[in-house]
Each structure stands twice: as C-alpha cells, then as structure tokens.
Design an enzyme around this catalytic site. Structure first.
Site, short mmCIF file in Angstrom:
data_model
loop_
_atom_site.label_atom_id
_atom_site.label_comp_id
_atom_site.label_asym_id
_atom_site.label_seq_id
_atom_site.Cartn_x
_atom_site.Cartn_y
_atom_site.Cartn_z
CG PHE A 1 2.32 9.41 -3.43
CD1 PHE A 1 3.15 10.52 -3.48
CD2 PHE A 1 2.54 8.46 -2.45
CE1 PHE A 1 4.19 10.67 -2.57
CE2 PHE A 1 3.57 8.61 -1.53
CZ PHE A 1 4.40 9.71 -1.59
CG ASN A 2 1.25 4.19 -3.17
OD1 ASN A 2 1.75 5.01 -2.39
ND2 ASN A 2 0.18 3.46 -2.87
CG HIS B 1 -6.06 6.17 -1.65
ND1 HIS B 1 -6.53 6.59 -2.86
CD2 HIS B 1 -5.70 7.30 -0.97
CE1 HIS B 1 -6.45 7.92 -2.95
NE2 HIS B 1 -5.96 8.37 -1.81
CB THR C 1 -0.95 0.02 1.22
OG1 THR C 1 -0.16 0.00 2.42
CG2 THR C 1 -1.89 -1.17 1.21
#
Ligand code: BDR
Ligand code: CA
Length: 311
Positions: free
Chosen positions: A163-164, A238, A123
């Site tokens: 982002f990730n 998320h 995550t």
C-alpha cells in the site's frame, strides 16, 4: 553505558499500526517531530489522529501536516482496513489543537539542516520525504538514514505492490535511490508480526486508559485483517517495525540487496524489485532489507512501551 536516544522524525498516516509506531518512538527515540501524509485516510484525518496520539502520550513533539496528494497520482485511502477515520474502533478524545504547521516538508528540511544525524522514519506513502529530498538534495548527506515501512517481495494492495509504495511510487522511487542508508521493513517481515488475540489481551490487561484505547484499536485492526484474509490470526502490525529496526536492531534478521521501485508497470506499479540474484554483476546493495523478526520479543517491546505511558 547508556546511549542517547536516536533523534527521529516520524512521517506517518495514522492508521492503527502508525499509532503503535508513535508509542514505540515516544518511548525509545527522541521524536523531533511527527509529520503527516495522506494515506490510510485523507490528510485531515491522519493529522487529527497523529495529534490525538501525541496528546494521549503527553509528547511535546510538534505535529506538522504534509502532502495532501501523491506526487503525480490521485490519492488512495484504506478505509477497508482502518475505517473511515483512519483509526476506527476506539473512543478517541478530541485533538488538543491544530497542527503546528501545514508545511511538513519545510519542517523536515529545516530540522535536518539544523541537526545532523536525524533518522527519517516514514510509515506511510513517501510523498513528504521525496519532496524534502527533491527540494533539499543536501539532506541526503546530512541525515543518518531512512528506516521505512513499505514494499516486500509480495503485495497487499495489488499482487505486486504494498500500500505505502503503491500510493506514491514516484515518491518511493526518489527515496529508494537517494543514495544513503535505507532500511526496509516490508511485508515479508511485517506479516510475521501479528496482533493475534493473545497479544491484544496482553495490552488490554495493562492498567490505564491508553491501554484500553490501543487494545480497542488493535481489535478493530485485527478484525478487518481476519475478515479480509484466509488463515490470518490478526493484523500485521507493520509500522512499529520501522522504529524498532533502529531501537532494537538485534530483533531482526536482514539481507543487503539492491531494491528499485517499479513506476511504469501496468500490473506491477509500486512493486519493490529486490535483486536476489547471486551474480557478481548485480548492482551494489542500497537497502538493508529486513527479512525476519523475533515477534514475541518485539511484542514485548510494544507492551512495555504502552505500560510506560498507560496509568
Ligand atoms: C501499510 O499500509 C497501511 O495500511 C499501514 O499503516 C502500513 O503502513 C501496510 O501496507
Ligand atoms: Ca502507515
């Protein structure tokens, strides 16, 4: 007939929504370990936050610290969403101690070699998972699969990139092409799952200290989302979606698609390129792309998990 909880390793960068993912994982999976990565905040902060959450939930799972920087790019963080600590907004206790090790990648490899059928649930940026797959290619056939939060048809850090994935596109490329089962909870899905005020109040109304801590975290998280977006009711929560995709798969709609990560684009680095062409010649799907969620039922899973631990 009750089925045994799925064994998982949760690889995260807490992060307000990572914290909620830890709660759901603690309730509904067998968490073999929590591994941490640089992302929302520097590694020292995400590791500290993971240990605090582990302590608050009374979990026995070890926390192993992992990659401090992405594979090739400089680290980026998201204090503008999560605050400087990575989990601003609540009165948090001190962690009970240091991480079990600073070798998250070794932990992932050893655990997946010792036990077949482990789900990896990342995550945060995919650095640890890519390093594990790169140094132990046998893992690809030993794990049950990877259920990750990242990507989507639109971006949040750039117009194209989430982002990730943007933090470590080279790592994401390794993960998306690893060849085994892959579930993607991207922004298309997670923006349907928002911590609107009524949902945060459901958490605040629960008895116990944990509920107060999590409601405070959600209030902070939703505050930064509301101040940064036009017309959003609360933060997109998320990360628990990557856990619930395994534990409550009936809550999701999905499409199967071929997804690749852009690593060279000057404007599109970190984009997940989802092949939606209806042509016969497109590559075989490599990804279970989550497209919809029953958000009220998903939120109830979160509320019930918090209720279980908060007294
Ligand atoms: C992702 O980035 C982080 O801010 C969240 O924790 C989530 O994993 C959303 O783009
Ligand atoms: Ca995260």
């Amino acid at each position: 007939m009750s089925t045994a909880p799925l064994p998982i390793i949760l690889d995260c960068d807490p992060g307000h929504d990572d914290a909620i993912a830890i709660v759901v994982a603690a309730r509904h999976t067998e968490v073999l370990g929590i591994t941490t990565v640089s992302g929302n905040a520097p590694l020292s902060a995400t590791t500290r936050n993971a240990i605090i959450m582990r302590d608050l939930l009374g979990m026995s799972a070890p926390v192993h610290a992992g990659a401090e920087v992405p594979l090739v790019r400089p680290a980026r963080h998201a204090a503008y969403v999560h605050g400087k600590s990575g989990m601003d907004g609540a009165d948090l206790p001190e962690p009970s101690g240091p991480p079990a090790s600073r070798d998250a990648v070794g932990f992932i490899i050893d655990t997946c070699r010792a036990q077949e059928g482990v789900w990896l649930v990342p995550t945060g940026p995919l650095t640890n998972i890519a390093l594990a797959l790169r140094s132990a290619p046998d893992l690809a056939a030993r794990i049950a699969g990877i259920s990750l939060m990242g990507g989507g048809t639109f971006g949040n850090s750039t117009a194209a990139a989430e982002f990730n994935i943007l933090c470590d596109p080279e790592a994401a490329d390794i993960v998306f092409s690893y060849g085994g089962p892959l579930i993607m909870a991207g922004l298309d899905l997670t923006h349907q799952f928002q911590a609107v005020p009524a949902r945060v109040e459901m958490v605040r109304a629960l008895p116990g200290h944990l509920a107060v801590v999590l409601a405070d975290l959600l209030d902070f998280f939703s505050g930064t989302y509301r101040s940064r977006h036009h017309g959003i009711g609360g933060a997109a929560v998320h990360d628990p979606c990557a856990v619930m995709a395994l534990t409550h798969p009936h809550l999701f709609q999905r499409k199967f698609a071929h997804v690749e990560v852009e690593i060279h684009g000057t404007r599109t680095a970190g984009m997940t390129v989802i092949d939606q062409r209806a042509l016969r010649e497109v590559p075989e799907p490599n990804c279970d792309w989550l497209t919809g969620i029953d958000a009220d039922a998903g939120w109830q899973v979160i509320v019930d998990a918090i209720t279980h631990f908060s007294h």
